[in-house]
Write an enzyme that holds these catalytic residues in place. Structure first.
Site, PDB file in Angstrom:
ATOM      1  N   MET A   1       0.759  -1.050   0.201  1.00  0.00           N
ATOM      2  CA  MET A   1       0.036  -0.050  -0.042  1.00  0.00           C
ATOM      3  C   MET A   1       0.769   1.217   0.124  1.00  0.00           C
ATOM      4  O   MET A   1       0.172   2.494  -0.215  1.00  0.00           O
ATOM      5  CB  MET A   1      -1.048  -0.010   1.166  1.00  0.00           C
ATOM      6  CG  MET A   1      -2.059   0.980   1.009  1.00  0.00           C
ATOM      7  SD  MET A   1      -3.427   0.569   2.519  1.00  0.00           S
ATOM      8  CE  MET A   1      -4.483  -0.213   1.479  1.00  0.00           C
ATOM      9  N   GLU A   2       2.177   1.206   0.040  1.00  0.00           N
ATOM     10  CA  GLU A   2       3.021   2.237   0.246  1.00  0.00           C
ATOM     11  C   GLU A   2       2.921   3.384  -0.876  1.00  0.00           C
ATOM     12  O   GLU A   2       2.755   4.534  -0.284  1.00  0.00           O
ATOM     13  CB  GLU A   2       4.443   1.903   0.373  1.00  0.00           C
ATOM     14  CG  GLU A   2       4.732   1.309   1.643  1.00  0.00           C
ATOM     15  CD  GLU A   2       4.265  -0.172   1.878  1.00  0.00           C
ATOM     16  OE1 GLU A   2       4.388  -0.687   3.009  1.00  0.00           O
ATOM     17  OE2 GLU A   2       3.884  -0.575   0.559  1.00  0.00           O
TER      18      GLU A   2
END
Length: 269
Positions: free
Chosen positions: A143-144
């Site tokens: 998800m970064e």
């Protein structure tokens, strides 16, 4: 504080390790980072541990960074750096990297049991395990990029080995959430289980019943596969088998098999 974030119970050679911040979806804060690294390092020195099961208390495995970490980033801070940890000579130097990689460094197999959310840093911690059992409705995401970041907890190096470079890029560049079922199909997880923790504990007990010397040697060889040239890998096989043949635990495995009884293995010193 760190001890409150991670709880450990060892029984019959199986270390049941649980992230213990369920009210915050086991999100990562400095104390959680510290607890993960400290726990992993302590397990390295426990010869009675033959297998580790890594899971999260409550409905989630780990939802990623604590919101406080995102607020701190707006002023250029990294709260993970606040964890109180001794220096290391290993390849993973940053706190977040160590929290994930310490599980890969264990000499014994590590099985992650994933339910609920395993997002961002939470997923990268699970990638440090040797196997990942996942609930079909779990939610996993690299998800970064959603937060303008990159996977910096060893994920960029580990993920392509599991799913291939192209799929790794698709997951990391879109931050899309995949179900446990899709994660298993992609190779991100080992298999789907309706109750991942119970399945992981059952698998751990099965492995723990094997010769611990043979189990550790097998993990060493498989970890090296693809990371060393074939000549080195084949030579390592012969070194490991040479050390095992005729050893007390190998003799016990054969004797117990012929006598149709459970073997009584000794742990490495």
């Amino acid at each position: 504080m760190a001890e409150e974030r991670v709880r450990v119970r060892v029984a019959d050679g199986v270390a049941d390790v649980r992230l213990a911040r369920p009210e915050k979806r086991n999100a990562l804060d400095p104390a959680m980072f510290e607890g993960l690294v400290t726990t992993g390092e302590q397990l390295k020195g426990d010869p009675s541990v033959r297998v580790v099961v890594l899971s999260g208390e409550g409905p989630d495995f780990c939802a990623g960074l604590d919101f406080g970490s995102f607020r701190a980033m707006s002023s250029g801070e990294r709260l993970s750096a606040a964890a109180q940890l001794p220096p290391t000579d290993g390849p993973a130097r940053a706190t977040g990297q160590r929290a994930a990689w310490v599980w890969a460094e264990l000499a014994v197999p590590v099985i992650a049991a994933i339910q609920g959310n395993a997002l961002g840093g939470g997923l990268q911690i699970a990638l440090g395990a040797d196997m990942r059992l996942v609930a079909p409705d779990a939610r996993l995401s690299v998800m970064e990029v959603k937060w303008g970041l990159v996977p910096d907890m060893t994920g960029t190096q580990v993920l392509p080995e599991l799913v291939g470079r192209d799929v790794a890029k698709e997951l990391a560049l879109t931050a899309r959430v995949v179900s446990g079922t899709e994660a298993a199909a992609l190779g991100l997880c080992t298999r789907v289980e309706p109750d991942p923790r119970e399945a992981a504990l059952t698998l751990a007990r099965e492995i723990a019943a094997r010769s611990p010397h043979a189990v550790r040697a097998t993990k060493r060889l498989l970890d090296a596969a693809g990371r060393v040239d074939l000549r080195t890998g084949f030579a390592a096989e012969q070194t490991e088998i040479g050390a095992l043949i005729g050893s007390p635990n190998q003799v016990e495995a054969v004797t117990a098999g012929f006598e149709k009884r459970d073997p009584a293995f000794t742990d490495p010193s």
